[in-house]
Design an enzyme around this catalytic site. Sequence first.
Site, PDB file in Angstrom:
ATOM      1  N   HIS A   1      25.988 -15.062  -0.072  1.00  0.00           N
ATOM      2  CA  HIS A   1      27.277 -15.742   0.041  1.00  0.00           C
ATOM      3  C   HIS A   1      27.349 -16.875  -0.979  1.00  0.00           C
ATOM      4  O   HIS A   1      26.340 -17.506  -1.296  1.00  0.00           O
ATOM      5  CB  HIS A   1      27.415 -16.313   1.464  1.00  0.00           C
ATOM      6  CG  HIS A   1      28.734 -16.947   1.748  1.00  0.00           C
ATOM      7  ND1 HIS A   1      29.937 -16.364   1.419  1.00  0.00           N
ATOM      8  CD2 HIS A   1      29.041 -18.142   2.332  1.00  0.00           C
ATOM      9  CE1 HIS A   1      30.930 -17.160   1.804  1.00  0.00           C
ATOM     10  NE2 HIS A   1      30.409 -18.246   2.349  1.00  0.00           N
TER      11      HIS A   1
ATOM     12  N   HIS B   1       0.810  -1.218   0.000  1.00  0.00           N
ATOM     13  CA  HIS B   1       0.000   0.000   0.000  1.00  0.00           C
ATOM     14  C   HIS B   1       0.845   1.270   0.000  1.00  0.00           C
ATOM     15  O   HIS B   1       0.423   2.289  -0.548  1.00  0.00           O
ATOM     16  CB  HIS B   1      -0.973  -0.023   1.182  1.00  0.00           C
ATOM     17  CG  HIS B   1      -2.041  -1.062   1.032  1.00  0.00           C
ATOM     18  ND1 HIS B   1      -2.418  -1.908   2.050  1.00  0.00           N
ATOM     19  CD2 HIS B   1      -2.792  -1.422  -0.054  1.00  0.00           C
ATOM     20  CE1 HIS B   1      -3.375  -2.727   1.625  1.00  0.00           C
ATOM     21  NE2 HIS B   1      -3.602  -2.459   0.352  1.00  0.00           N
TER      22      HIS B   1
ATOM     23  N   ASP C   1      14.022   3.825  -6.295  1.00  0.00           N
ATOM     24  CA  ASP C   1      13.917   2.377  -6.089  1.00  0.00           C
ATOM     25  C   ASP C   1      15.102   1.834  -5.307  1.00  0.00           C
ATOM     26  O   ASP C   1      15.727   0.847  -5.696  1.00  0.00           O
ATOM     27  CB  ASP C   1      13.784   1.652  -7.431  1.00  0.00           C
ATOM     28  CG  ASP C   1      13.284   0.211  -7.250  1.00  0.00           C
ATOM     29  OD1 ASP C   1      12.693  -0.064  -6.191  1.00  0.00           O
ATOM     30  OD2 ASP C   1      13.514  -0.615  -8.143  1.00  0.00           O
TER      31      ASP C   1
ATOM     32  N   CYS D   1      33.615 -13.852  -2.013  1.00  0.00           N
ATOM     33  CA  CYS D   1      33.360 -15.292  -2.102  1.00  0.00           C
ATOM     34  C   CYS D   1      32.997 -15.708  -3.521  1.00  0.00           C
ATOM     35  O   CYS D   1      33.240 -16.846  -3.913  1.00  0.00           O
ATOM     36  CB  CYS D   1      32.272 -15.711  -1.124  1.00  0.00           C
ATOM     37  SG  CYS D   1      30.762 -14.742  -1.255  1.00  0.00           S
TER      38      CYS D   1
ATOM     39  N   TYR E   1      13.344   4.938   2.365  1.00  0.00           N
ATOM     40  CA  TYR E   1      13.286   4.357   1.022  1.00  0.00           C
ATOM     41  C   TYR E   1      12.800   5.404   0.036  1.00  0.00           C
ATOM     42  O   TYR E   1      11.897   6.192   0.330  1.00  0.00           O
ATOM     43  CB  TYR E   1      12.320   3.163   1.003  1.00  0.00           C
ATOM     44  CG  TYR E   1      12.416   2.338  -0.263  1.00  0.00           C
ATOM     45  CD1 TYR E   1      13.404   1.375  -0.409  1.00  0.00           C
ATOM     46  CD2 TYR E   1      11.528   2.545  -1.319  1.00  0.00           C
ATOM     47  CE1 TYR E   1      13.507   0.625  -1.564  1.00  0.00           C
ATOM     48  CE2 TYR E   1      11.624   1.803  -2.479  1.00  0.00           C
ATOM     49  CZ  TYR E   1      12.618   0.842  -2.603  1.00  0.00           C
ATOM     50  OH  TYR E   1      12.729   0.115  -3.758  1.00  0.00           O
TER      51      TYR E   1
END
Length: 853
Positions: free
Chosen positions: A813, A230, A262, A333, A257
């Site tokens: 990871h 919403h 975005d 990694c 935000y």
Amino acid sequence: MAEVSEVLMSVLSTIRVPRPGDRVHKDECALSFSSPESEGGLYVCMNSFLGFGSQYVDRHHTRSGQRAYLHISRTRKAPKEDEENSGSGDPPKKKPTRLAIGIEGGFNVEQEQYEEEVKVVLFPDRQEVTSDDLATMPDLVRERVSLAMAGLMSADSVSHALQVQQWDGEVRAESRHAIELKQLDNGTKIPPSGWRCEVCDLQENLWMNLSDGRVFCGRRYFDGSGGNNHALLHFQQTGHPLAVKLGTITPDGADVYSYDEDDMVLDPKLPEHLSHFGIDMMTMEKTERTMTELEIAVNQRVGEWEVIQESGATLRPLSGPGLTGMKNLGNSCYLNSVMQVLFTVPDFQSKYVSNIDKIFGEAPSDPTQDFKTQVAKLGYGLLSGEYSKPAPDPGEGSEPSSEPRGDQVGIAARMFKALVGRGHSEFSTNRQQDAQEFLLHFINMVERNCRSGVNPSEAFRFLVEERIVCQQSQKAKYTQRVDYILQLPVPMDQATNTEELQEAERRREEADSSGAPPPALVRACIPFTACMAALSEPETLTDFWSSAAQAKTTATKTTRFASFPDHMVIQVKKFTFGQDWVPKKLDVSIDVPDTLDLTALRGTGQQPGEELLPEVAPPPLMTPDVEVKGILGSHGNEEDDSLYSPLLSPVLDDSTVSQLCEMGFPLEACRKAVYYTGNTGIDAAMNWVMGHMDDPDFSAPMVLPGTSSAPGTTPTESVSEEHLATIVSMGFSRDQATRALRATSNVLERAVDWIFSHLDDLESMEVSEGGRSAAESEGSREPPPGPKVRDGPGKYELFAFISHMGTSTMCGHYVCHIKKDQQWVIFNDQKVCASEKPPKDLGYLYFYRRVTE
């Protein structure tokens, strides 16, 4: 001491004090992974500032003539017992607060303390000079050497300087809306608690819009938890861009935000914006988890972390040749996993490790900048077993663990990572990256640096045959392209546990309506045979331009193998876009087989009696940015080495361009997306668009590399001095760098690709392979008549796979499993252990080798 003083006086002119801009390598040997913490310490040349371990410093002295080296050695201190220690001997583990590994706030951060010893060593006799010794020497010697020693010790090492420049992907940028944000004077005041969504009454995951003070629930997460979107709908209706997550507000900040950008952002005026609606930031306490904490919790609830890392089992540590761990350098990694697998392939072993003495003997004066040297150094480090040793005991004051740790000293590939990532917008950072994208990036670098002689990437190279049949004329068109990875689709509608998935969705909806915690996730089980069927089934092209009918019509496209490589890499397409173009990860289990027979997918070429579509295609375009994609249609000319790189020649797919334009993207951006992804379809083109929307030339007219400039520019258009300096530092001339930048609209990454793909066009210009001139590179540069591919039976066996944990390739990871002598081994950064239950069904990249009968 008088004799030593005389020697120092004789070499005084070669001893330099580091200046700003000098590259000081005082953390890692240029030819091995020796460091000040290694046995024998590190010797830093006091003229070139290159570091060498004890086994290579004599070689450098002999070749360079340098005699004065700063010797740095460190010994590990026993850790002090933590004041908050519960008495178990182990310091309390901090809860991770960000999706990163090897950095503060991330997973498994270990801080170690060392005692350091520094002295000057004079070669060839290795005479030692300490600071106390210098005090007894003539003023000129004492002052000059002391200044050099102090300068070297205070200078930032290359690895530290790179860490300062890099970031981990969790750092948030300031929103462009924050400073001038307009807030409505509507009299709204927000109470300190008791918040509810104005639409659905949800009481958690609530966001207050900073323009009007309205409170709504957040987005629904990929696992079904979260809100009901919403707050997003409110932005779409009003255009008010910023929202703050209620419950995360503290005197230190809050989650903000930007729906327009975005992304999670910073609001430097947050106290003022909150105060407008009656919220005193200094008195607020945190009552909800931040977005990062939620992401970590979701990852752990999904269960990938435990399953893929085999956390529930006591794993037996392994060590020895080919069983060397790699330190995580902060979200590295993805690189660790890919390189562990690549150096299991015989082609890479023979190219770089078997010839290591020759490679080191021919290395340029600065081996830290030579691609072949650094790859050989990494390969030897992984395969030799020299660094495959248990990590040091935590020290006195700690009780031995009842379980084997599995950690190794391992190797820290800082120099390698810096070299392969240099100039790349993603791999030069400390953010998490996609292992598949890094694999292709590294293969591209191998292609550039093996323009003649043995090329290990040929082990993965294969030809793809695409057959398009016009449904109106029934005439066909055949094209071939080079590829290195088979992308395997995931047909979610073929799940074998549909009823279980539907029941889980029903329970989730009930939990949403009742406010109860979301139930455990149920993973979709997709048969591998269904994935292969989806790969091989014909694709319908609804907007195909038929050269036979001279009109748009429907066609079918069938993809087959024109050759089978020695090693087949399969990528499971787990990462996709939702209907709202938000990236998401498919949580699936696929029964990937140990043996694979692709014989039935071999292409057959033109069939007897089959008519071909007339060739009326426009002139082919070069694709230097994506060297591993293309369509074989043009074989170039004597000045064009495109097939050798292999830079093949695609034609823009009008139907893909049209689809992108229909989504609202600029025409020129759509053309570039199809161009730079080598006509590989709407998904790849869409990924390119999403990744380049912020490019300054995103919607500018497309300029082909090697052609004239865009309209309105001239050949004398100025280029970026910073970009010029970067390319020149790679060993190219200023003229070469200028030509490359002008040919690629002044975009650094494309210019680097262009210059490597047009070496033969740069007449009389000395071009280096890691610093050496063209005359010194391997053999001649005569391009072969076509792309060189190996071929053989299409039967394979699985020998390695790379798994990803997390909801996005940009976080989480990576771990790899490799089959060594019929035993599966898990490589989890520095941990190398025998695998008890290799999670083959949760892999992301699978590596198969040809079965020889």
